[in-house]
Design an enzyme around this catalytic site. Structure first.
Site, mmCIF file in Angstrom:
data_model
loop_
_atom_site.group_PDB
_atom_site.id
_atom_site.type_symbol
_atom_site.label_atom_id
_atom_site.label_comp_id
_atom_site.label_asym_id
_atom_site.label_seq_id
_atom_site.Cartn_x
_atom_site.Cartn_y
_atom_site.Cartn_z
ATOM 1 N N THR A 35 11.074 56.425 -5.277
ATOM 2 C CA THR A 35 11.843 55.495 -4.435
ATOM 3 C C THR A 35 11.848 55.957 -2.972
ATOM 4 O O THR A 35 12.205 55.175 -2.091
ATOM 5 C CB THR A 35 13.313 55.358 -4.915
ATOM 6 O OG1 THR A 35 13.895 56.663 -4.932
ATOM 7 C CG2 THR A 35 13.386 54.753 -6.309
ATOM 8 N N ASP B 102 8.071 66.021 -8.896
ATOM 9 C CA ASP B 102 9.049 65.220 -9.635
ATOM 10 C C ASP B 102 10.112 66.164 -10.191
ATOM 11 O O ASP B 102 9.778 67.192 -10.794
ATOM 12 C CB ASP B 102 8.309 64.497 -10.779
ATOM 13 C CG ASP B 102 9.163 63.424 -11.419
ATOM 14 O OD1 ASP B 102 10.377 63.643 -11.600
ATOM 15 O OD2 ASP B 102 8.599 62.359 -11.737
ATOM 16 N N GLN C 71 19.849 65.725 -3.366
ATOM 17 C CA GLN C 71 20.031 64.279 -3.170
ATOM 18 C C GLN C 71 19.090 63.466 -4.054
ATOM 19 O O GLN C 71 19.254 62.262 -4.193
ATOM 20 C CB GLN C 71 19.743 63.903 -1.701
ATOM 21 C CG GLN C 71 20.477 64.756 -0.690
ATOM 22 C CD GLN C 71 21.973 64.659 -0.826
ATOM 23 O OE1 GLN C 71 22.534 63.566 -0.742
ATOM 24 N NE2 GLN C 71 22.639 65.774 -1.040
ATOM 25 N N TYR D 93 24.301 54.983 -15.149
ATOM 26 C CA TYR D 93 24.147 55.736 -13.895
ATOM 27 C C TYR D 93 25.360 56.628 -13.593
ATOM 28 O O TYR D 93 25.202 57.829 -13.371
ATOM 29 C CB TYR D 93 23.845 54.774 -12.738
ATOM 30 C CG TYR D 93 23.795 55.435 -11.388
ATOM 31 C CD1 TYR D 93 22.726 56.243 -11.021
ATOM 32 C CD2 TYR D 93 24.836 55.283 -10.476
ATOM 33 C CE1 TYR D 93 22.696 56.869 -9.777
ATOM 34 C CE2 TYR D 93 24.807 55.905 -9.241
ATOM 35 C CZ TYR D 93 23.738 56.686 -8.897
ATOM 36 O OH TYR D 93 23.715 57.315 -7.671
ATOM 37 N N LYS E 115 25.442 60.741 -13.359
ATOM 38 C CA LYS E 115 25.897 61.463 -12.169
ATOM 39 C C LYS E 115 27.081 62.381 -12.494
ATOM 40 O O LYS E 115 27.225 63.458 -11.941
ATOM 41 C CB LYS E 115 26.275 60.449 -11.077
ATOM 42 C CG LYS E 115 25.073 59.937 -10.330
ATOM 43 C CD LYS E 115 24.680 60.958 -9.285
ATOM 44 C CE LYS E 115 23.233 60.956 -8.934
ATOM 45 N NZ LYS E 115 22.897 61.983 -7.955
ATOM 46 N N ASN F 245 29.727 54.340 -1.732
ATOM 47 C CA ASN F 245 28.889 53.295 -1.112
ATOM 48 C C ASN F 245 28.411 53.639 0.300
ATOM 49 O O ASN F 245 28.867 53.058 1.289
ATOM 50 C CB ASN F 245 29.630 51.957 -1.117
ATOM 51 C CG ASN F 245 29.771 51.437 -2.532
ATOM 52 O OD1 ASN F 245 30.631 51.894 -3.293
ATOM 53 N ND2 ASN F 245 28.926 50.517 -2.925
ATOM 54 N N ARG G 270 34.972 47.737 -1.601
ATOM 55 C CA ARG G 270 34.262 49.010 -1.591
ATOM 56 C C ARG G 270 34.714 49.824 -0.378
ATOM 57 O O ARG G 270 35.011 49.265 0.680
ATOM 58 C CB ARG G 270 32.744 48.799 -1.498
ATOM 59 C CG ARG G 270 32.106 48.146 -2.741
ATOM 60 C CD ARG G 270 32.133 49.084 -3.931
ATOM 61 N NE ARG G 270 31.450 48.551 -5.094
ATOM 62 C CZ ARG G 270 32.033 47.833 -6.059
ATOM 63 N NH1 ARG G 270 33.312 47.530 -5.967
ATOM 64 N NH2 ARG G 270 31.342 47.442 -7.110
ATOM 65 N N ARG H 76 28.386 40.910 -11.743
ATOM 66 C CA ARG H 76 27.280 41.743 -12.212
ATOM 67 C C ARG H 76 27.756 42.661 -13.333
ATOM 68 O O ARG H 76 28.802 43.302 -13.205
ATOM 69 C CB ARG H 76 26.781 42.578 -11.024
ATOM 70 C CG ARG H 76 25.409 43.091 -11.156
ATOM 71 C CD ARG H 76 24.933 43.746 -9.865
ATOM 72 N NE ARG H 76 25.667 44.974 -9.584
ATOM 73 C CZ ARG H 76 25.400 45.768 -8.544
ATOM 74 N NH1 ARG H 76 24.446 45.454 -7.688
ATOM 75 N NH2 ARG H 76 26.092 46.867 -8.357
ATOM 76 N N ASP I 152 29.595 46.342 -13.172
ATOM 77 C CA ASP I 152 30.217 46.510 -11.855
ATOM 78 C C ASP I 152 31.632 47.033 -11.996
ATOM 79 O O ASP I 152 32.325 46.697 -12.958
ATOM 80 C CB ASP I 152 30.315 45.127 -11.188
ATOM 81 C CG ASP I 152 29.562 45.072 -9.874
ATOM 82 O OD1 ASP I 152 28.730 45.956 -9.638
ATOM 83 O OD2 ASP I 152 29.822 44.134 -9.105
#
Ligand code: UD2
Length: 339
Positions: A36, A62, A89, A157, A161, A186, A225, A286, A289
């Site tokens: 990404t 990787d 990160q 996700y 984390k 965010n 947010r 979503r 969410d």
């Protein structure tokens, strides 16, 4: 000279951390697999190195490849002074991506973090500063979010984390590797990818408005947010890297502004900045969410003097200016082809 390694160095936040250190004349190594991350962010990091004369070296690897990660950490350590701090990160972000393909983000985020910690332990790294996520709080009641709340992640996700946070704490308690977890709320700003289906809302909407496309709001838009400009996240990382171990090691800190902005309001502010006249399109909420997000940032303030120096509005202005500079051509082309 202190030595630093930034994983996810071609990414949004990682590239800004590397950039900032290099501009201060500090040599940095970076690691990225470009899944990404973007080459143009590395070009910007290299320009920062050239401007200050500090050295930058990139390892294309990787995080899932334990040997490659160990080699990068070893070679950073041998490359001049000892490697002191790793800013971890590198991750496969996005709540929706992790819902569609949990295994891929699981291996990047959990195995990758484990590989990194193992390499850090083997090579005597002093500290790891870890990019954690505010999504760990989930939808439980109680605002603002305080680090002492029991995490209640919903989607894969945030689970991944959060697992990283637990590993961080474990490596401090068991092996004495100083680890600090920063729960990002965010983060937005220049270099955030705007054109992926998994882009953060701010980057996505900015580009859409520039192209004359109507952005979509998932749900009624009243979800909030604690949007935080990337410069604030960078300063939190640098402060957490240099704070005394007794204040930060093994701990978790919110990194935010301490203000909640609804998506409806955020849409209006962006639309004003970009002179976008059309309304948003509303669609279903979503999956996965969370409804609201608002941080208490007093722990980071007390432990390492964190202050969100760049406000939401100022951050938005800088962000919009950057996208206009970088994506102006794309927007103009979109305008030219519209009837
Ligand atoms: C979560 C984490 C964040 C970070 C991020 C990584 C929270 C509070 N934050 O962000 O810390 O880890 O994941 O990806 O959980 N939306 C729209 N229209 C769009 C795009 C998004 O309405 O075109 C909405 C979306 O439904 C959500 C909000 O905007 O309510 C923010 O979405 P996001 O994907 O930018 O970030 P979020 O909150 O999932």
């Amino acid at each position: 000279m202190a030595r630093y390694l930034v994983t996810g160095c071609a990414g949004f936040i990682g590239s800004w951390i590397a950039d900032t250190l290099l501009r201060q004349g500090v040599s940095v190594c970076g690691l990225d697999n470009f899944e990404t991350g973007r080459r143009e962010n590395i070009a910007a990091v290299e320009a920062a190195a050239a401007a200050s004369g500090a050295e930058f070296r990139l390892f294309e690897a990787d995080l899932r490849d334990a040997d490659a990660v160990a080699r990068a950490v070893r070679d950073t350590s041998r490359h001049g002074a000892e490697l002191e701090v790793i800013f971890h990160q590198g991750a496969l972000p996005s709540v929706p991506r992790s819902i569609l393909d949990p295994r891929t983000s699981h291996t990047a985020n959990i195995d990758g973090t484990f590989n990194l910690l193992e390499a850090a332990r083997a090579h005597g790294v002093r500290r790891v500063v870890y990019a954690a996520s505010s999504s760990a709080y989930g939808n439980q009641p109680g605002f603002p979010r305080v680090e002492t709340m029991v995490p209640m992640p919903i989607a894969p996700y945030p689970v991944q984390k959060l697992m990283g946070e637990h590993y961080m704490r474990s490596y401090w308690q068991v092996y004495g590797l100083e680890t600090v977890a920063l729960r990002y709320f965010n983060i937005f700003g220049p270099r955030q990818v705007p054109d992926s289906p998994y882009s953060g809302v701010m980057a996505r909407w900015t580009l859409q408005m520039m192209q004359g496309k109507q952005p979509t709001i998932f749900g009624d838009g009243e979800q909030g947010r604690d949007f935080t400009f990337v410069g604030n996240a960078v300063s939190a990382n640098l402060l957490a890297a240099s704070a005394p171990a007794e204040r930060v090691a093994g701990r978790v800190f919110n990194v935010a502004c301490g203000q909640r902005h609804t998506l409806n309001r955020t849409f209006q502010v962006l639309a004003e900045l970009l002179a976008f006249k059309e309304p948003a399109l509303y669609t279903a909420e979503r999956t996965g969410d969370i409804q609201n997000s608002l941080a208490d940032i007093s722990a980071a303030r007390a432990a390492f003097g964190y202050e969100p120096a760049i406000s939401f509005e100022e951050g938005l202005r800088q962000t919009v200016a950057w996208y206009q500079q970088q994506y102006g051509d794309v927007a103009a082309a979109a305008g030219a082809t519209r009837p």
